[in-house]
Each structure stands twice: as C-alpha cells, then as structure tokens.
Design a protein around this motif. Structure first.
Motif, PDB file in Angstrom:
ATOM      1  N   HIS A 151     -12.623  64.057  53.604  1.00  0.00           N
ATOM      2  CA  HIS A 151     -12.278  63.955  52.190  1.00  0.00           C
ATOM      3  C   HIS A 151     -13.106  62.838  51.556  1.00  0.00           C
ATOM      4  O   HIS A 151     -13.587  61.942  52.252  1.00  0.00           O
TER       5      HIS A 151
ATOM      6  N   LEU B 199     -11.729  68.075  51.272  1.00  0.00           N
ATOM      7  CA  LEU B 199     -11.014  67.714  50.050  1.00  0.00           C
ATOM      8  C   LEU B 199     -11.815  66.689  49.253  1.00  0.00           C
ATOM      9  O   LEU B 199     -12.424  65.788  49.830  1.00  0.00           O
TER      10      LEU B 199
ATOM     11  N   TYR C  21      -2.448  64.873  43.408  1.00  0.00           N
ATOM     12  CA  TYR C  21      -3.221  66.004  42.901  1.00  0.00           C
ATOM     13  C   TYR C  21      -2.555  66.636  41.678  1.00  0.00           C
ATOM     14  O   TYR C  21      -1.354  66.518  41.470  1.00  0.00           O
TER      15      TYR C  21
END
Length: 168
Positions: A137, A110, A90
C-alpha cells in the motif's frame, strides 16, 4: 465485458481528482483497465461543507448506491484499489465496493490520497480484504497540488514494483 486475458484492474473513487490522477497514472504504466466508482448521488459541494457531509457519511457507515460497473472485478487477478481519505478512513463508495465484491483470493494493492492524515485507511481496508493477498500500500498527499511530478513518479515506481513482485 472484459475478456479473461486482461488481468489487471485499477478501481478508484475520486471526488476532487487526486485519486483519479494516481489511478490513471498507474493503469497507464502497467496497461491495466480502469474502473471509476460513481455514486448515484454524489456530494455536490465544492466548499468546506463537503468535509462535513463526507465525514458524516463515514461516521454513519453509509454505503452509497453505485452506478453499474463497466467491468466485472472478478475477471481480474491483480487489482489496485484507490481511495481518498475521509474522516481518517476510506470513502463511502469504497465501503460499498468492499461490501458488494468478494476479493477473496485476489492479489490486491491499495493506495490513498489525503491532505496529510491517512488515519486507519489501510488497516480498515485490510479488514475487509482479509481473504485477499495484499501485496503493498502507498499514500499520496494532495498529488494535484503538492509536487504533482514527484507523485506521478512515485505512483509509476510503486506500481512497477507491485507488478514485479506479483508477476501478474
């Protein structure tokens, strides 16, 4: 400040617009508020050197200072966090967010946007969010340039499923 009755928030950082596109689509789909992370000093380069500067920030574990938030993430129960992928993880503004805000007890989803290599993005995010309830995610590969319509439809479907699972 947002009132407590508004429980959904999409938080994101975006340098080139890919993550912003997906964040806006998701927020609109579920009526969530948006919180864009803005570093006080942003990478200015639009050339190849942005990869060098961005990657070096990740490797040096930089946590850039962010502009003040327009809303308080603690006022929300359901939070989606979106990031571009830099050096297989990230982006540094997300690192700052995860170090400054305690998401313990929050329901979290996410998403990432990348050029084809998600790396350990979600694994690393989950380490910082270990006291949160991570529902799901999803990753998107260059949504602005690689079949934008399909990316938007995937984002809408994923976020609807998240809301359905969490009932928030």
């Amino acid at each position: 400040m947002v009132e407590k009755n508004n429980k959904r928030l999409v938080i994101y950082y975006s340098l080139e617009g890919n993550t912003k596109l997906i964040a806006k689509v998701m927020a609109e789909e579920i009526g969530a508020d948006l919180l864009q992370l803005n570093p006080k000093k942003e990478i200015k380069s639009k050339s190849f050197s942005k990869y060098f500067w961005g990657g070096s920030q990740v490797l040096m574990k930089k946590q850039p200072e962010l502009m003040p938030f327009e809303v308080d993430p603690m006022d929300y129960d359901f939070i989606i966090i979106g990031t571009p992928v830099w050096a297989w993880t990230y982006a540094p503004p997300i690192s700052t967010l995860l170090s400054k805000v305690d998401f313990s007890g929050k329901t979290v989803g996410l998403f990432s946007c990348n050029g084809g290599q998600n790396g350990k993005t979600f694994i690393n995010m989950k380490k910082h969010l270990k006291n949160s309830h991570i529902v799901s995610h999803i990753e998107f590969i260059e949504p602005l340039t690689k079949d934008k319509k399909v990316a938007i439809e995937r984002a809408q479907q994923w976020i609807r499923e998240m809301v359905s699972k969490t009932k928030i």
